[in-house]
Enzyme design. Structure first.
Site, short mmCIF file in Angstrom:
data_model
loop_
_atom_site.label_atom_id
_atom_site.label_comp_id
_atom_site.label_asym_id
_atom_site.label_seq_id
_atom_site.Cartn_x
_atom_site.Cartn_y
_atom_site.Cartn_z
N GLY A 1 0.82 -1.19 0.00
CA GLY A 1 0.00 0.00 0.00
C GLY A 1 0.86 1.25 0.00
O GLY A 1 2.06 1.21 -0.29
N ASN A 2 0.25 2.37 0.36
CA ASN A 2 0.97 3.63 0.34
C ASN A 2 1.93 3.79 1.52
O ASN A 2 2.87 4.59 1.45
CB ASN A 2 -0.02 4.79 0.32
N LYS B 1 2.01 -5.82 3.32
CA LYS B 1 1.45 -7.01 3.94
C LYS B 1 1.85 -8.21 3.09
O LYS B 1 1.94 -8.10 1.87
CB LYS B 1 -0.07 -6.92 4.01
N GLY C 1 -7.38 0.77 -9.10
CA GLY C 1 -6.21 0.36 -8.34
C GLY C 1 -6.16 -1.15 -8.16
O GLY C 1 -7.19 -1.81 -7.94
N ASP D 1 -5.14 -2.80 -5.69
CA ASP D 1 -5.62 -3.20 -4.36
C ASP D 1 -7.14 -3.31 -4.34
O ASP D 1 -7.70 -4.26 -3.77
CB ASP D 1 -5.13 -2.23 -3.29
N ARG D 2 -7.81 -2.38 -5.00
CA ARG D 2 -9.29 -2.45 -5.08
C ARG D 2 -9.71 -3.67 -5.90
O ARG D 2 -10.65 -4.39 -5.52
CB ARG D 2 -9.85 -1.17 -5.70
N ASP E 1 -12.42 -0.37 1.93
CA ASP E 1 -11.02 -0.44 2.36
C ASP E 1 -10.68 0.87 3.05
O ASP E 1 -10.64 1.93 2.43
CB ASP E 1 -10.11 -0.66 1.15
N THR F 1 -11.16 21.73 19.99
CA THR F 1 -10.78 21.71 18.58
C THR F 1 -10.31 20.33 18.13
O THR F 1 -10.72 19.83 17.08
CB THR F 1 -9.68 22.75 18.30
#
Length: 252
Positions: free
Chosen positions: A10-11, A15, A103, A105-106, A125, A182
């Site tokens: 991933g980014n 894994k 993508g 991953d998708r 995801d 905040t």
């Protein structure tokens, strides 16, 4: 069946799991340095027995991909298969007019989810970005949504607003009600944005089909799951499971 190494990059993290005759084994996960060299990957896998194949979903930049390929060559003298989205495959028809723009991953998550559920599904995801994809019971991908992930939404506030403190956001609130500091306002708002989108998409699909399964994956899945009103199945290794389907189809 010889062991196959399945890798999901991933980014921010990688894994991996082994696939053998008994199915997908335990998944491991590690954040990688953005300026990685082959040492990072070789250290993770130097004790692994040489796999027969390495199959990868990678949405990281090309520098990370090149380092990974070099590490696998250094360890085992193997080339790697990079999975990219196709127009159709593994029971699914891609909705994108340019299929490869979906993508990997998708795409792999859809493959894994459809194999798991074999029904009308909403696949979520919750990673660096939050992606939502819908597939009907016939395997037709109906399209999806992309929203900045929880951390990305907070960081954008920190970059573009001088007096919104996102660094000391503290523990997550157990409520989505209006907040009174905040940092709590930031936490509640980004959680509500994500949860509202997901619940809305699921509700839309349930209006069309009474039997819709929601499958949840990604690093922020636990955080988001506790607020969802819809029922869901959490599958941390969903992309890896999709890669396993791809690997098994090549072995057949």
């Amino acid at each position: 069946m010889a062991k196959i190494l399945l890798i999901d990059i991933g980014n921010t993290s990688v894994k991996w799991a082994l696939l053998d005759a008994n199915g997908v084994q335990a998944m491991f996960q590690q954040r990688y340095p953005q300026e990685s060299d082959t040492t990072f990957f070789t250290e993770q896998w130097k004790k692994l027995e040489k796999p027969s194949n390495v199959i990868v979903s990678c949405v990281a930049n090309e520098a990370i991909w090149n380092v990974l390929a070099a590490a696998v060559d250094e360890l085992w003298n193997l080339n790697i298969k990079r999975v990219l989205a196709e127009g159709a495959g593994y029971g699914i028809t891609n909705a994108y007019s340019k299929p490869a723009e979906l993508g990997s991953d998708r795409w792999c998550a859809l493959i894994g989810a459809y194999k798991q559920a074999n029904s009308h599904i909403v696949v979520i995801d919750c990673g660096s970005a939050i992606t939502i994809d819908v597939v009907n019971a016939s395997g037709e991908h109906l399209g999806g949504y992309i929203l900045p992930g929880i951390s990305m939404m907070k960081k954008s506030l920190g970059i573009y607003t001088a007096q919104v403190d996102v660094e000391s956001s503290g523990a997550q609130s157990d409520s989505l009600l209006p907040a009174k500091s905040t940092s709590e306002c930031v936490n509640v708002a980004v959680n509500l944005a994500a949860v509202s989108l997901i619940d809305t998409v699921i509700k839309q699909q349930q209006e069309k089909n009474t039997h819709v399964q929601c499958l949840l994956t990604g690093g922020d899945a636990d955080l988001i799951a506790k607020y969802l009103t819809a029922e869901y199945i959490k599958i941390p290794d969903l992309v890896i499971r999709g890669l396993a389907v791809v690997a098994e189809s090549e072995q057949a």
